[in-house]
Scaffold this active site. Structure first.
Site, PDB file in Angstrom:
ATOM      1  N   HIS A   1      25.012  38.989   0.101  1.00 17.14           N
ATOM      2  CA  HIS A   1      24.818  38.426  -1.237  1.00 17.14           C
ATOM      3  C   HIS A   1      25.409  37.025  -1.377  1.00 17.14           C
ATOM      4  CE1 HIS A   1      23.503  42.384  -2.173  1.00 17.14           C
ATOM      5  NE2 HIS A   1      23.551  42.245  -3.481  1.00 17.14           N
TER       6      HIS A   1
ATOM      7  N   GLU B   1      11.753  40.068  -7.847  1.00 18.21           N
ATOM      8  CA  GLU B   1      12.126  38.657  -7.912  1.00 18.21           C
ATOM      9  C   GLU B   1      10.964  37.728  -7.560  1.00 18.21           C
ATOM     10  OE1 GLU B   1      15.785  41.101  -7.032  1.00 18.21           O
ATOM     11  OE2 GLU B   1      13.805  40.903  -6.102  1.00 18.21           O
TER      12      GLU B   1
ATOM     13  N   HIS C   1     -14.089  27.904   5.369  1.00 17.48           N
ATOM     14  CA  HIS C   1     -14.121  29.359   5.207  1.00 17.48           C
ATOM     15  C   HIS C   1     -15.387  29.752   4.457  1.00 17.48           C
ATOM     16  CE1 HIS C   1      -9.862  28.686   6.081  1.00 17.48           C
ATOM     17  NE2 HIS C   1      -9.746  29.977   6.338  1.00 17.48           N
TER      18      HIS C   1
ATOM     19  N   HIS D   1     -15.031  34.681   8.745  1.00 12.53           N
ATOM     20  CA  HIS D   1     -13.958  34.360   7.804  1.00 12.53           C
ATOM     21  C   HIS D   1     -13.632  32.871   7.767  1.00 12.53           C
ATOM     22  CE1 HIS D   1     -10.078  34.488   5.744  1.00 12.53           C
ATOM     23  NE2 HIS D   1      -9.563  33.849   6.782  1.00 12.53           N
TER      24      HIS D   1
END
Length: 723
Positions: free
Chosen positions: A522, A458, A62, A298
């Site tokens: 859940h 989270e 890259h 890239h």
């Protein structure tokens, strides 16, 4: 000085009414010159051609981003960042995180040029080679000298950097005293366009702005190119406005490819800001190549002819490779000595600090060395101190750990907005928070606090925890907490912690269908399989308070391994035979029967069901049954083979495991499984167990049916059966 202006070591930069800093035109008008500025041109040319050669050597890599970011690197490594190449683990060094890790040659080349001993030219040439001892993998990896974190997936590094900055804030607030800034480092994070589209980065950016982490700077390589093409193919937002809205100081550098003075001014201003700083540096990907400004620059080498043309255009011989002119060597030559002087001055400060504050200095040195106060072992409750009545293991977890967290300052504990549910908040806790919020909006605490409110973030929580852990091994041991289901949101960060051997502890509550009425969304029926399969992580499901004590013991004393402690929402019986020492072995015999024909394996919240089934089988069906508790596969696999054989006794009994999770993997230890192969259902805990056949009556009938089938089909004993 104009109102709101910021004074730096290089002069003054005008600031807007909003406090944002603009460096437009600074390089043209600034009177004071940077040391070595006359060499900047040859340094930039040499750096870019070195990157081009390194990619062309094996026709891969890259190059584009690394080439476009060259001036940012010169400003950082030569002028702004405090570090010591010959003492790469100096505790008070600035931390650098490369979030756009595919541009790794940017970091590797600067490590080489600035004098890191391990990064020789020979090693630099190992990029994309077949060498197994290469220090130049395709993304930077934490175990190599000068690399703070393995960032890998885009956006992770941003959250990691937030964790590093939080670690600095906490340690500085805890240990610094007037005249003794023994912790004063800055965190620098390099990002690209893609990092700023990743959700984990945006979660972390929001929290960093809220916490006013003014020791954190993000440098944005704004080349407006991603793999698919121009950024505006998918993204047309005003990123500066977004960062301002998140509470960040924004600095624009119009010419990020060449304006080193402007970049240095921006970095110096960032050090003096009262907020985290976002430096928006406009660059051109692959500048000077035929692919400049396009997605082609890239992730592919430019081609032999293009690299030769780049060399000609810059006055280099196209037949010479990996050239670093002596002038470039001399430009960076003073950095090891400069770093050594910084270390010497810091050690002198530490000597005086130790004389003025001996007790504090002693504890600080222990923390720097990663020594967790050994008193923690005596703080774990004895069995008789734990509840004797049915208790959720999430509650037992709090009873086991909260006294430790209260008094052992190595632990920084946090939750993703679930403090009432996860039981990780101890009485009298002090929150980690910006001091100016107290007591506004019900907030309290300051940077000395060790309880972190992550908000509903989270993924960022666990990635930030990786940064806290990586600041220095075991100086801070981060503890995160949430429902087990939400560790699916956090899984990429948990995986990165395991990959980097970081000592993190994740407390996952509500871990089965027994969590009840919140239903299948859940109920994490498949997640245990994911984390049991993940390398280098302890996944532990304790059955009651005693086993929970064992789980915490394993997690705290783990070395180079994160842990997930998986606990129940609903109350479970406290079993007389459970053993915390047995948990440390991963599995153990709970109830032995020498002439048994059947081994029942119980796990976590369902172990009590298995005990009841064994009693039923013995009393009503005369089936001689032994019971094994199996809280952790990985801990069990670490035991000697003789122990493992003795626990399972596969040679003389059939084994049936009971766990309302996906059965995948249990075929290694059992012949049959009472497990789940579908999603859960929205029912109260006991009703959910009945509905799925995990009550004692249903389990007994399933196992009796299995035994009868074995009598009529002896081949069945050699096949794994889902009951």
């Amino acid at each position: 000085m104009a109102p709101g202006a910021i004074e730096t070591s290089n002069g003054t930069i005008a600031a807007t009414a909003s406090g944002d800093v603009v460096t437009k035109g600074v390089a043209k008008t600034h009177q004071q010159q940077l040391e070595g500025q006359e060499s900047h041109d040859i340094v930039l040319k040499s750096f870019r051609l070195l990157v081009a050669d390194l990619c062309q050597q094996f026709n891969g890599g890259h190059p584009g981003g690394a080439i476009g970011m060259a001036a940012i690197g010169v400003a950082l490594w030569k002028h702004a960042m405090r570090y010591a190449p010959h003492t790469p683990d100096w505790f008070n060094r600035d931390r650098f995180v490369l979030s756009n890790g595919h541009t790794c040659l940017f970091q590797y080349c600067f490590l080489h040029l600035t004098g890191y001993k391990a990064m020789t030219m020979d090693q630099l040439k190992s990029y994309h080679s077949e060498r197994v001892d290469a220090l130049c993998p395709g993304h930077p990896e934490i175990e190599h000298e000068g690399i703070e974190l393995t960032t890998g997936p885009l956006g992770q590094g941003v959250a990691n950097a937030v964790g590093l900055a939080m670690a600095t804030k906490h340690l500085a607030a805890t240990f610094n005293r007037p005249g003794f800034d023994v912790v004063s480092n800055h965190t620098w994070c390099m990002v690209g366009d893609a990092c700023l589209q990743e959700g984990v980065a945006l979660e972390a950016i929001s929290l960093a702005g809220h916490l006013r982490l003014n020791n954190l700077t993000i440098m944005y390589d704004n080349n407006q190119i991603t793999c698919d093409g121009s950024v505006d193919l998918t993204n047309t937002e005003n990123v500066n406005d977004k960062m301002r809205a998140c509470g960040w100081n924004v600095i624009d550098v119009e010419d990020g490819c060449y304006d080193i003075l402007g970049l240095v001014n921006a970095m110096e201003a960032a050090k003096k800001s009262d907020r985290p700083t976002f430096i928006n540096a406009r660059t051109v990907i692959g500048i000077g190549s035929s692919a400049e400004g396009t997605a082609d620059a890239h992730g592919a080498a430019f081609g032999k002819d293009d690299v030769a043309n780049m060399k000609r255009a810059n006055g280099f011989d196209p037949e010479e490779y990996f050239v670093v002119p002596q002038e470039v060597r001399e430009f960076f030559a003073d950095l090891p000595d400069r770093g050594a002087q910084l270390v010497k001055e810091w050690k002198s400060t530490m000597d005086d600090y130790s004389k003025q504050h001996p007790e504090l200095a002693s504890r600080f040195k222990e923390r720097m060395a990663g020594k967790i106060d050994p008193r923690w072992k005596g703080m774990i409750p004895a069995r008789e101190q734990l509840p004797s009545k049915p208790t959720a293991t999430r509650a037992s977890s709090g009873l086991v750990f909260n006294n430790i967290a209260k008094d052992i300052d190595s632990f920084m504990v946090g939750t993703a907005d679930l403090s009432p549910s996860v039981h990780m908040a101890w009485p009298g806790k002090l929150d980690f928070n910006r001091p100016d919020l107290r007591p506004a909006r019900g907030a309290s605490g300051d940077y000395t606090g060790r309880y972190i409110h992550y908000g509903i973030r989270e993924h960022a929580m666990c990635a930030i925890a990786n940064g806290l852990a990586a600041f220095s091994p075991d100086t801070i041991v981060p503890v995160t907490s949430s429902f087990f289901m939400f560790y699916l949101y956090a899984a990429p960060a948990v995986r990165m912690g395991a990959l980097q051997r970081l000592h993190c502890i994740h407390v996952a509550t509500h871990d089965s269908i027994g969590m009840g009425e919140d239903g299948p969304t859940h109920q994490p029926v498949e997640l245990a399989t994911l984390y049991r399969a993940m390398p280098n992580i302890f996944y532990i499901r304790p059955a009651d308070g005693e086993e929970t004590a064992g789980a915490w013991t394993a997690a705290i004393q783990a070395e180079g391994t994160p842990t997930i402690i998986s606990t129940s929402r609903h109350a479970v019986p406290q079993l007389a035979e459970t053993s915390r020492d047995g948990v440390l072995r991963g599995a153990y015999v709970l109830r032995e029967c020498e002439d048994a024909v059947l081994t029942l394996i119980g796990v976590g919240a369902e172990l009590s069901h298995v005990v009841a089934v064994a009693e039923r089988l013995r009393s009503q069906h005369d089936v001689r049954t032994r019971v094994v508790s199996f809280p952790s596969w990985r801990l069990f696999e670490a035991q000697p083979v003789a122990y493992r054989r003795d626990v399972l006794r596969r040679q003389c009994t059939q084994a049936v495991v009971v766990e309302p999770y996906a059965p995948n993997g249990w075929e290694r230890y059992a012949d049959a499984a009472c497990c789940l192969t579908r999603f859960g259902h929205s029912l109260p805990s006991k009703a959910a167990y009945r509905y799925f056949g995990f009550d004692v009556d249903s389990l007994t009938q399933k196992i009796i049916g299995y035994i009868e089938r074995l009598k009529g089909d002896e081949l069945l004993a050699r096949e794994f059966i889902e009951l």
